[in-house]
Design an enzyme around this catalytic site. Structure first.
Site, PDB file in Angstrom:
ATOM      1  N   HIS A  73       0.692  -1.021   3.019  1.00  0.00           N
ATOM      2  CA  HIS A  73       0.803   0.142   3.911  1.00  0.00           C
ATOM      3  C   HIS A  73       1.638   1.231   3.248  1.00  0.00           C
ATOM      4  O   HIS A  73       2.606   0.949   2.528  1.00  0.00           O
ATOM      5  CB  HIS A  73       1.342  -0.240   5.289  1.00  0.00           C
ATOM      6  CG  HIS A  73       2.708  -0.856   5.325  1.00  0.00           C
ATOM      7  ND1 HIS A  73       3.864  -0.100   5.317  1.00  0.00           N
ATOM      8  CD2 HIS A  73       3.109  -2.144   5.400  1.00  0.00           C
ATOM      9  CE1 HIS A  73       4.909  -0.912   5.382  1.00  0.00           C
ATOM     10  NE2 HIS A  73       4.494  -2.157   5.421  1.00  0.00           N
ATOM     11  N   ASP A  75       3.162   3.724   4.959  1.00  0.00           N
ATOM     12  CA  ASP A  75       4.191   4.305   5.819  1.00  0.00           C
ATOM     13  C   ASP A  75       5.512   3.533   5.722  1.00  0.00           C
ATOM     14  O   ASP A  75       5.556   2.409   5.214  1.00  0.00           O
ATOM     15  CB  ASP A  75       3.720   4.364   7.280  1.00  0.00           C
ATOM     16  CG  ASP A  75       3.459   2.994   7.896  1.00  0.00           C
ATOM     17  OD1 ASP A  75       2.931   2.115   7.190  1.00  0.00           O
ATOM     18  OD2 ASP A  75       3.797   2.793   9.073  1.00  0.00           O
ATOM     19  N   ASP A  99      10.056  -2.472   1.666  1.00  0.00           N
ATOM     20  CA  ASP A  99       8.955  -2.519   2.644  1.00  0.00           C
ATOM     21  C   ASP A  99       8.268  -1.172   2.720  1.00  0.00           C
ATOM     22  O   ASP A  99       8.602  -0.359   3.551  1.00  0.00           O
ATOM     23  CB  ASP A  99       9.518  -2.941   3.998  1.00  0.00           C
ATOM     24  CG  ASP A  99       8.445  -3.172   5.036  1.00  0.00           C
ATOM     25  OD1 ASP A  99       7.268  -3.199   4.665  1.00  0.00           O
ATOM     26  OD2 ASP A  99       8.791  -3.278   6.215  1.00  0.00           O
ATOM     27  N   GLU A 129       1.494   1.027   9.636  1.00  0.00           N
ATOM     28  CA  GLU A 129       1.711  -0.397   9.902  1.00  0.00           C
ATOM     29  C   GLU A 129       2.956  -0.623  10.734  1.00  0.00           C
ATOM     30  O   GLU A 129       3.070  -1.620  11.431  1.00  0.00           O
ATOM     31  CB  GLU A 129       1.818  -1.171   8.576  1.00  0.00           C
ATOM     32  CG  GLU A 129       1.852  -2.691   8.714  1.00  0.00           C
ATOM     33  CD  GLU A 129       3.236  -3.269   8.920  1.00  0.00           C
ATOM     34  OE1 GLU A 129       3.321  -4.431   9.343  1.00  0.00           O
ATOM     35  OE2 GLU A 129       4.239  -2.569   8.676  1.00  0.00           O
ATOM     36  N   GLU A 130       3.908   0.331  10.624  1.00  0.00           N
ATOM     37  CA  GLU A 130       5.239   0.098  11.209  1.00  0.00           C
ATOM     38  C   GLU A 130       5.319   0.463  12.690  1.00  0.00           C
ATOM     39  O   GLU A 130       6.378   0.354  13.284  1.00  0.00           O
ATOM     40  CB  GLU A 130       6.289   0.916  10.433  1.00  0.00           C
ATOM     41  CG  GLU A 130       6.431   0.535   8.965  1.00  0.00           C
ATOM     42  CD  GLU A 130       7.128  -0.804   8.759  1.00  0.00           C
ATOM     43  OE1 GLU A 130       7.429  -1.479   9.758  1.00  0.00           O
ATOM     44  OE2 GLU A 130       7.359  -1.164   7.595  1.00  0.00           O
ATOM     45  N   GLU A 158       3.370  -7.150   0.967  1.00  0.00           N
ATOM     46  CA  GLU A 158       4.563  -7.010   1.807  1.00  0.00           C
ATOM     47  C   GLU A 158       5.731  -7.732   1.137  1.00  0.00           C
ATOM     48  O   GLU A 158       5.533  -8.634   0.324  1.00  0.00           O
ATOM     49  CB  GLU A 158       4.311  -7.663   3.182  1.00  0.00           C
ATOM     50  CG  GLU A 158       3.357  -6.898   4.074  1.00  0.00           C
ATOM     51  CD  GLU A 158       4.034  -5.768   4.838  1.00  0.00           C
ATOM     52  OE1 GLU A 158       5.208  -5.470   4.557  1.00  0.00           O
ATOM     53  OE2 GLU A 158       3.360  -5.180   5.709  1.00  0.00           O
ATOM     54  N   HIS A 332      13.689  -2.316   6.511  1.00  0.00           N
ATOM     55  CA  HIS A 332      14.167  -1.531   7.655  1.00  0.00           C
ATOM     56  C   HIS A 332      15.691  -1.385   7.681  1.00  0.00           C
ATOM     57  O   HIS A 332      16.237  -0.854   8.634  1.00  0.00           O
ATOM     58  CB  HIS A 332      13.697  -2.126   9.002  1.00  0.00           C
ATOM     59  CG  HIS A 332      12.221  -2.338   9.074  1.00  0.00           C
ATOM     60  ND1 HIS A 332      11.583  -2.768  10.228  1.00  0.00           N
ATOM     61  CD2 HIS A 332      11.240  -2.167   8.154  1.00  0.00           C
ATOM     62  CE1 HIS A 332      10.280  -2.871   9.989  1.00  0.00           C
ATOM     63  NE2 HIS A 332      10.046  -2.516   8.739  1.00  0.00           N
TER      64      HIS A 332
HETATM   65 ZN   LIG Z   1       5.825  -3.774   5.730  1.00  0.00          ZN
END
Ligand SMILES: [Zn+2]
Length: 360
Positions: A73, A75, A99, A129-130, A158, A332
């Site tokens: 992903h 984003d 990530d 995706e987030e 990932e 994150h």
């Molecule tokens: Zn991810």
């Protein structure tokens, strides 16, 4: 803005990771990064390229016997004083380093530098995706262009810190309700207290012994937990309803239906309402490309305990796993970073696997 993903950048997955991190792409703001990625892919003579929203697909068509997907992903979660990237010793800091722009960098590096892979490869760089799954680029593509996902095996890059995480657990949420009869607390004997009745629900949860299941060498630990409890009318009223929300994380040998039956068994005698569920995914490590991939990585797989987009491939009958250089514990986090050595190892492993699938 000139495209920062120049040929010099694409040949080095570490430099490429930084360049990708430095294009801000918080969910719903992926247009610029998707434009840059699409332009790079369109320059590669061996790839046919297509786009849906801000999801970019590129594929080889070399007539190989099997096709694999490499997906990531584009984003990130919102930036948090961690943009643009910085380098301290052998660590790259910044939003999305773990990530999962380091994973995206591996796929994009391969797309640009591996013209003649042993498998046909479909590269998917997807949006959103987030955030809520209605925006998920992989889900949108599964609806609009299911043919883009057709493959014998898929790797999602990932963060896994360089180990293979296979399959994923399913998840189910349900509301367990108890009922009573309202009364003034001054005359409580005229009522039946629904919150007290929830005591037995909590006892069953406390006594619950979750299963541990090993499939294809991957160990899945299940869990059944109360995640919320709601009840009460006012400070002087015997309550007539109480709701305990429970969440079952289940190993992928159970279907969603079997998982729900199990929760019904645990709370036999109670009103139960299913609120949400998503299937797990079996590891699927017996597919030939998966076996070759494991040989290239050279370490034992472990189970993915959370729910990931791997399950979207599994739902289409495509075995899939997670493998990426980032550390999932840093995803994150404001001090999110990635080890440069893990990016280099990941690139070398994927090259080993894709350059010579018959070599093992
Ligand atoms: Zn991810």
């Amino acid at each position: 803005m000139a495209n920062p993903l120049t040929p010099d950048v694409l040949v080095d997955p570490v430099v490429l990771t930084r360049a990708l991190v430095d294009v801000e792409s918080v969910s719903r703001n992926e247009k610029v990064i998707a434009d840059c990625v699409e332009e790079v892919l369109r320059r590669a003579p061996n790839l046919s390229v297509d786009r849906h929203g801000n999801t970019v697909m590129a594929r080889t068509d070399l007539g190989r016997e099997q096709r694999v997907v490499l997906a990531g992903h584009l984003d990130t979660v919102p930036i948090n004083n961690n943009f643009p990237s910085t380098v301290v010793d052998d660590l790259i800091y910044g939003c999305g380093t773990s990530d999962m722009k380091s994973g995206v960098a591996l796929a994009l590096h391969l797309a640009a530098t591996l013209p003649d892979p042993g498998y046909d490869i479909t590269y998917l760089f997807y949006e959103a995706e987030e955030i809520d799954s209605q925006y998920n680029g992989l889900a949108l593509v599964a609806e609009a262009h299911p043919d883009w996902l057709v493959a014998d095996f898929a790797v999602l890059l990932e963060p896994t810190y360089g180990v293979v995480e296979a399959g994923c657990q399913g998840t189910l949420r349900a509301m367990v309700r108890t009922h009573g009869r309202r009364a003034h607390t001054a005359r409580a004997w005229r009522g039946v207290n629904a919150i007290h009745a929830a005591g037995e629900v909590l006892r069953r949860l406390e006594d619950y012994r979750p299963r541990t299941v090993t499939i294809d060498g991957c160990t899945f630990r299940e869990g059944l937990n109360a995640v919320r409890i709601v009840g009460g009318v006012a400070g002087n009223v015997v309550p007539d309803e109480c709701e305990v929300e429970v969440n079952l994380r289940f190993a992928p040998d159970r279907t969603e239906k079997q998982a729900l039956e199990h929760v019904h068994e645990v709370f036999e005698g109670y009103e139960l309402e299913l609120t949400d569920s998503a299937p797990g995914a079996l590891p699927g490590l017996d597919a030939a490309p998966a076996r070759d991939f494991l040989a290239a990585v050279g370490s034992e797989p472990s189970a993915k305990l959370g729910w990931t987009d791997v399950a979207r491939f599994a739902a289409l009958g495509i075995p899939a796993l997670n493998y990426g250089p980032g550390d999932p514990l840093l995803a994150h986090a404001p001090d999110e970073h990635v080890e440069i050595g893990k990016i280099r190892d990941g690139a070398a492993t994927l090259h080993r696997w894709l350059a010579s699938p018959a070599g093992f």
